[in-house]
Design a protein around this motif. Sequence first.
Motif, PDB file in Angstrom:
ATOM      1  N   LEU A 135      18.037  24.172  38.747  1.00  0.00           N
ATOM      2  CA  LEU A 135      19.215  23.360  38.429  1.00  0.00           C
ATOM      3  C   LEU A 135      20.469  23.951  39.076  1.00  0.00           C
ATOM      4  CD1 LEU A 135      18.565  22.607  34.641  1.00  0.00           C
ATOM      5  CD2 LEU A 135      18.300  21.026  36.559  1.00  0.00           C
ATOM      6  N   CYS A 136      20.600  25.257  39.012  1.00  0.00           N
ATOM      7  CA  CYS A 136      21.764  25.914  39.620  1.00  0.00           C
ATOM      8  C   CYS A 136      21.723  25.809  41.143  1.00  0.00           C
ATOM      9  CB  CYS A 136      21.830  27.376  39.186  1.00  0.00           C
ATOM     10  SG  CYS A 136      22.251  27.595  37.429  1.00  0.00           S
ATOM     11  N   GLU A 137      20.523  25.908  41.726  1.00  0.00           N
ATOM     12  CA  GLU A 137      20.399  25.744  43.177  1.00  0.00           C
ATOM     13  C   GLU A 137      20.820  24.343  43.604  1.00  0.00           C
ATOM     14  OE1 GLU A 137      16.355  26.648  43.993  1.00  0.00           O
ATOM     15  OE2 GLU A 137      16.557  28.777  43.461  1.00  0.00           O
ATOM     16  N   ALA A 138      20.457  23.339  42.815  1.00  0.00           N
ATOM     17  CA  ALA A 138      20.854  21.966  43.131  1.00  0.00           C
ATOM     18  C   ALA A 138      22.369  21.808  43.093  1.00  0.00           C
ATOM     19  CB  ALA A 138      20.191  20.996  42.154  1.00  0.00           C
ATOM     20  N   LEU A 139      22.998  22.378  42.076  1.00  0.00           N
ATOM     21  CA  LEU A 139      24.455  22.310  41.974  1.00  0.00           C
ATOM     22  C   LEU A 139      25.120  23.000  43.162  1.00  0.00           C
ATOM     23  CD1 LEU A 139      24.880  23.026  38.162  1.00  0.00           C
ATOM     24  CD2 LEU A 139      25.518  20.904  39.324  1.00  0.00           C
ATOM     25  N   GLU A 140      24.571  24.141  43.537  1.00  0.00           N
ATOM     26  CA  GLU A 140      25.160  24.886  44.650  1.00  0.00           C
ATOM     27  C   GLU A 140      24.963  24.168  45.978  1.00  0.00           C
ATOM     28  OE1 GLU A 140      26.390  29.013  46.252  1.00  0.00           O
ATOM     29  OE2 GLU A 140      25.208  28.944  44.423  1.00  0.00           O
ATOM     30  N   ALA A 141      23.809  23.534  46.139  1.00  0.00           N
ATOM     31  CA  ALA A 141      23.502  22.870  47.410  1.00  0.00           C
ATOM     32  C   ALA A 141      24.185  21.513  47.538  1.00  0.00           C
ATOM     33  CB  ALA A 141      21.991  22.702  47.547  1.00  0.00           C
ATOM     34  N   GLY A 142      24.670  20.979  46.430  1.00  0.00           N
ATOM     35  CA  GLY A 142      25.311  19.668  46.490  1.00  0.00           C
ATOM     36  C   GLY A 142      24.331  18.515  46.459  1.00  0.00           C
ATOM     37  N   VAL A 143      23.182  18.717  45.837  1.00  0.00           N
ATOM     38  CA  VAL A 143      22.201  17.644  45.694  1.00  0.00           C
ATOM     39  C   VAL A 143      22.055  17.291  44.221  1.00  0.00           C
ATOM     40  CG1 VAL A 143      20.963  18.354  47.761  1.00  0.00           C
ATOM     41  CG2 VAL A 143      20.228  19.235  45.535  1.00  0.00           C
ATOM     42  N   HIS A 144      21.604  16.079  43.970  1.00  0.00           N
ATOM     43  CA  HIS A 144      21.401  15.654  42.587  1.00  0.00           C
ATOM     44  C   HIS A 144      20.289  14.617  42.544  1.00  0.00           C
ATOM     45  CE1 HIS A 144      24.096  12.563  44.203  1.00  0.00           C
ATOM     46  NE2 HIS A 144      23.586  11.750  43.291  1.00  0.00           N
ATOM     47  N   PRO A 145      19.546  14.557  41.447  1.00  0.00           N
ATOM     48  CA  PRO A 145      18.478  13.566  41.335  1.00  0.00           C
ATOM     49  C   PRO A 145      19.038  12.172  41.083  1.00  0.00           C
ATOM     50  CG  PRO A 145      18.627  14.848  39.327  1.00  0.00           C
ATOM     51  CD  PRO A 145      19.594  15.465  40.299  1.00  0.00           C
ATOM     52  N   VAL A 146      18.251  11.185  41.415  1.00  0.00           N
ATOM     53  CA  VAL A 146      18.611   9.804  41.115  1.00  0.00           C
ATOM     54  C   VAL A 146      18.430   9.583  39.620  1.00  0.00           C
ATOM     55  CG1 VAL A 146      18.020   7.387  41.486  1.00  0.00           C
ATOM     56  CG2 VAL A 146      17.961   9.001  43.404  1.00  0.00           C
ATOM     57  N   VAL A 147      19.503   9.169  38.942  1.00  0.00           N
ATOM     58  CA  VAL A 147      19.478   8.937  37.500  1.00  0.00           C
ATOM     59  C   VAL A 147      20.106   7.582  37.224  1.00  0.00           C
ATOM     60  CG1 VAL A 147      20.286   9.732  35.245  1.00  0.00           C
ATOM     61  CG2 VAL A 147      19.574  11.403  36.966  1.00  0.00           C
ATOM     62  N   ASN A 148      19.455   6.787  36.396  1.00  0.00           N
ATOM     63  CA  ASN A 148      19.984   5.467  36.061  1.00  0.00           C
ATOM     64  C   ASN A 148      20.754   5.489  34.747  1.00  0.00           C
ATOM     65  OD1 ASN A 148      17.180   4.977  37.639  1.00  0.00           O
ATOM     66  ND2 ASN A 148      18.697   3.445  38.206  1.00  0.00           N
ATOM     67  N   GLU A 149      21.511   4.433  34.525  1.00  0.00           N
ATOM     68  CA  GLU A 149      22.553   4.443  33.505  1.00  0.00           C
ATOM     69  C   GLU A 149      22.049   4.366  32.066  1.00  0.00           C
ATOM     70  OE1 GLU A 149      26.754   2.037  32.749  1.00  0.00           O
ATOM     71  OE2 GLU A 149      25.217   1.160  34.022  1.00  0.00           O
ATOM     72  N   PHE A 150      21.125   3.473  31.763  1.00  0.00           N
ATOM     73  CA  PHE A 150      20.763   3.194  30.375  1.00  0.00           C
ATOM     74  C   PHE A 150      19.412   3.805  30.018  1.00  0.00           C
ATOM     75  CE2 PHE A 150      23.299  -0.619  31.597  1.00  0.00           C
ATOM     76  CZ  PHE A 150      24.394  -0.358  30.792  1.00  0.00           C
ATOM     77  N   GLY A 151      19.339   4.411  28.843  1.00  0.00           N
ATOM     78  CA  GLY A 151      18.074   4.965  28.383  1.00  0.00           C
ATOM     79  C   GLY A 151      18.210   5.763  27.108  1.00  0.00           C
ATOM     80  N   SER A 152      19.450   5.917  26.621  1.00  0.00           N
ATOM     81  CA  SER A 152      19.686   6.744  25.435  1.00  0.00           C
ATOM     82  C   SER A 152      20.438   5.954  24.377  1.00  0.00           C
ATOM     83  CB  SER A 152      20.508   7.984  25.806  1.00  0.00           C
ATOM     84  OG  SER A 152      20.923   8.680  24.644  1.00  0.00           O
ATOM     85  N   VAL A 153      20.110   6.249  23.109  1.00  0.00           N
ATOM     86  CA  VAL A 153      20.848   5.648  21.994  1.00  0.00           C
ATOM     87  C   VAL A 153      21.536   6.730  21.163  1.00  0.00           C
ATOM     88  CG1 VAL A 153      19.462   3.548  21.845  1.00  0.00           C
ATOM     89  CG2 VAL A 153      18.734   5.610  20.596  1.00  0.00           C
ATOM     90  N   GLY A 154      21.694   7.909  21.748  1.00  0.00           N
ATOM     91  CA  GLY A 154      22.427   8.971  21.067  1.00  0.00           C
ATOM     92  C   GLY A 154      21.554   9.909  20.268  1.00  0.00           C
ATOM     93  N   THR A 155      20.237   9.914  20.559  1.00  0.00           N
ATOM     94  CA  THR A 155      19.330  10.867  19.918  1.00  0.00           C
ATOM     95  C   THR A 155      18.592  11.685  20.977  1.00  0.00           C
ATOM     96  OG1 THR A 155      17.570   9.203  19.829  1.00  0.00           O
ATOM     97  CG2 THR A 155      19.004   9.395  17.906  1.00  0.00           C
ATOM     98  N   GLY A 156      19.191  11.801  22.132  1.00  0.00           N
ATOM     99  CA  GLY A 156      18.602  12.537  23.239  1.00  0.00           C
ATOM    100  C   GLY A 156      18.588  11.700  24.497  1.00  0.00           C
ATOM    101  N   ASP A 157      19.032  12.289  25.599  1.00  0.00           N
ATOM    102  CA  ASP A 157      19.037  11.587  26.896  1.00  0.00           C
ATOM    103  C   ASP A 157      17.685  11.788  27.576  1.00  0.00           C
ATOM    104  OD1 ASP A 157      21.705  10.772  26.579  1.00  0.00           O
ATOM    105  OD2 ASP A 157      22.439  12.691  27.330  1.00  0.00           O
TER     106      ASP A 157
END
Length: 519
Positions: A135-157
């Motif tokens: 996770l830290c390597e991704a932040l440092e490299a400037g990459v991120h996974p594809v994540v979509n908007e809806f999927g949580s109701v406030g009990t865990g993403d």
Amino acid sequence: MSSRMVDAPAFVRSGSVVLDGVGLEVEDVVRLADGAARPVPDAEAMKRVTESWDAARQIAATGRVYGRSTGVGANRNEDVPTEDAAGHGLRLLRSHAGAIGEELPARQVRAMLAIRANQLLAAGAGLRPGVINALCEALEAGVHPVVNEFGSVGTGDIAALAQVGLALAGERPWRGAGTAGAPGAGSSTGTAVARAPEPQPLDNNDALALISSNALTLGQAALALHELRGLIGATQVVAALSLLAVDGSHEPYAAPVHAARPHRGSAEVARRMRELIGAAERPSPPLGRIQDPYGFRCLPQVHGPAQDAAAALEQVLAVEINAAAENPLISPEDMAAYHHGGFYLTQLALALDHFRLAVTQVARLSTSRLSTLNEPAYTRLRPFLADHEPASSGVMILEYAAGAALGDVRAFSAPASLGHAVLSRGVEEQASFASLAARQTLRSCGAYRLVVGCELVAAVRALRLRGLRPNPDLPVGRALALAESVLDEDPADRPLTDDVTAAAALLDRFTEIWTRSTS
């Protein structure tokens, strides 16, 4: 969803942020999301993570542990055969990586990655340490996974984080990752290529441990708090310009007034206003009218609660972004896995709802001042700050435009915590909807900017038409000089769209002026 003018990470790093599962702050999350700092996992925290991982595997091998040796949700009583354990984790990630809707901007995903890495360093998840490094390597490299908007109701993403998990496992794409010998998204020249982290061997001991978090919701909430708190400060600078334009009284900001009714936020707003305009702690009475409209007279009583709500939200976030809230919680000291509901975000949902309602009050007060600026009785100018041509409309349309944008701010302030959901065959029969509250808070940023941008355009025009120039050494004087360098001075009837857009963009600079207006 973000209202920022540039959403992509800046990657102009000015230091590092140590992740230790204890001391991450909202400002740190923003810096990491913007690529302005690099994450550094704390060595001692990593040792605790290793101990937690070792303990979790031993516990799961000798007893029933939710999500490791059993199914999840309504399948919690179904055991996972030992010979099937390795594949269970990937099946869990694949089945839960079903977030839908728009792909989230890089900044929001990076905020999620930063918070999840830090939470894991609180060492309650029992997750393999290599995931944190990835996770830290991704932040440092400037990459991120594809994540979509809806999927949580406030009990865990869980849906968003399952998408992250599959990217870590090499099964889903990374944005910003180049290939050897070809330009990557992290470079405009092709000389530097951003690379995705090496695939992680996620199994039954890693899958639920990774996704049992609200890191996306927390990241969005942190970004929204940072932006809106700054905009509320900028609004006070705009209000100070409007006050000068209508010869407003300094008495509402007098120190004795707020000592007699000592709400912390209101007293601080009054003090800041005195700093902005150079008013005395005990100002003399106005020469003209006795009292101003509420847009000026009640500013501390409206802005103060918004500042208090921002502080309360920050306190909740400070706990959550440093919390080991995974279910189950792995305790190496006890060699136990504690099953619990610590992931449930009632505090955050309520704090976000409270904050948006307070922000809406501030935005409404801006439209009140805009109406006052259009009145000759207060400005001694023509109606709507019009030029000399007969029946000119001046800035009349700004009241309509601001009212329309305020409608969005008001709609987004509807309490998300009133939502309800019964899921997974009735086993999970409540939901906080903190995820919705975070999205609504982020979405209100853009409309809020436009509301205050309308007031700024009118205030600057009124000051120009009246020929008023505050002391350039005062914060309000610097604000006017900055606005005049950007905003068109032509008072003729013309489209004002570009003026408001420029004024809205200028508010971040006004935030800096407000921040510096402190004793």
